[in-house]
Design a protein around this motif. Structure first.
Motif, short mmCIF file in Angstrom:
data_model
loop_
_atom_site.label_atom_id
_atom_site.label_comp_id
_atom_site.label_asym_id
_atom_site.label_seq_id
_atom_site.Cartn_x
_atom_site.Cartn_y
_atom_site.Cartn_z
N GLU A 1 0.82 -1.22 0.00
CA GLU A 1 0.00 0.00 0.00
C GLU A 1 0.85 1.27 0.00
O GLU A 1 0.32 2.37 0.03
N TRP B 1 -7.03 -5.12 9.26
CA TRP B 1 -6.47 -4.16 8.32
C TRP B 1 -7.30 -2.88 8.16
O TRP B 1 -6.74 -1.77 8.19
N LYS C 1 -5.47 0.67 8.92
CA LYS C 1 -5.32 1.65 7.85
C LYS C 1 -5.98 2.99 8.22
O LYS C 1 -5.40 4.06 8.00
#
Length: 225
Positions: free
Chosen positions: A74, A217, A221
């Motif tokens: 990412e 996640w 994030k």
């Protein structure tokens, strides 16, 4: 003039001349601006037990290792420090946290503790107090906190099971921290749950760890952003 003094004098003159050239050409300002534009690297600290310490797994296959790969994919500049120890309790995590905060100065602390407290029959009030203390301490050090909630099997009794799960919600609400309600969602609460666990029926198999990462996640994030 002494030779060494003369050499130092010449070196200073060359340095000053070079600095003047860089400044006049604008190179210095462009380099300084580029350095200032570089995002600060964030440290993410995972404080957990065997579920995060790759118990029974090949190194590099647990969800924390997968998290590091996800961050790279990412293009999120974050260093992951896995301070998880198999068998650790909330009391152990509370004792270790101050030194970890001082050493790593994390921006996000993921707390995955409490399961071993239940396995040992420790008082819920003690576990709750430890989770509260760890969360508040991390926040006092300028870190955000993500709690990974756990659940215990029905054989612990309905009242204890409900109170244990509610404990994470209460700590998150009291401290205004982020929460993943059930870390093992999609693994321990499905009809074929035993297929996702090692022979001890406690620790998830390697194949389950991508699901663990998928559970945490979105919250990680969000907190890093």
């Amino acid at each position: 003039m002494d030779f060494s003094l003369q050499q130092n004098y010449l070196n200073r003159r060359h340095f000053i001349a070079l600095a003047a050239v860089l400044a006049s050409s604008g190179i210095y300002h462009r380099v300084a601006a580029a350095a200032a534009a570089q995002p600060e690297r964030t440290t993410l600290l995972v404080l957990g037990d065997s579920l995060s310490a790759e118990y029974g797994l090949k190194r590099g296959t647990g969800w924390v290792a997968l998290l590091e790969q996800k961050l790279q994919a990412e293009k999120i500049k974050a260093e992951v420090v896995n301070a998880s120890i198999s068998g650790d309790t909330s009391s152990g995590g509370r004792a270790r946290l101050p030194a970890l905060l001082a050493q790593h100065q994390p921006k996000l602390v993921v707390i995955e503790l409490g399961s071993n407290d239940a396995l040992r029959g420790l008082p819920l009030d003690m576990t709750r107090d430890n989770l509260l203390a760890m969360t508040r301490l991390a926040q006092q050090h300028g870190a955000k906190v993500l709690l990974l909630g756990m659940q215990v099997p029905p054989n612990y009794g309905r009242d204890y099971t409900q109170r244990f799960a509610r404990m994470y919600v209460e700590v998150a609400k009291t401290t205004r921290s982020a929460l993943v309600p059930f870390f093992l969602k999609g693994i321990a609460d499905v009809p074929d749950s035993m297929a996702w666990f090692q022979a001890d029926r406690i620790h998830p198999r390697e194949e389950a760890h991508p699901r663990l990462l998928a559970n945490v996640w979105p919250a990680i994030k969000k907190e890093l952003q």
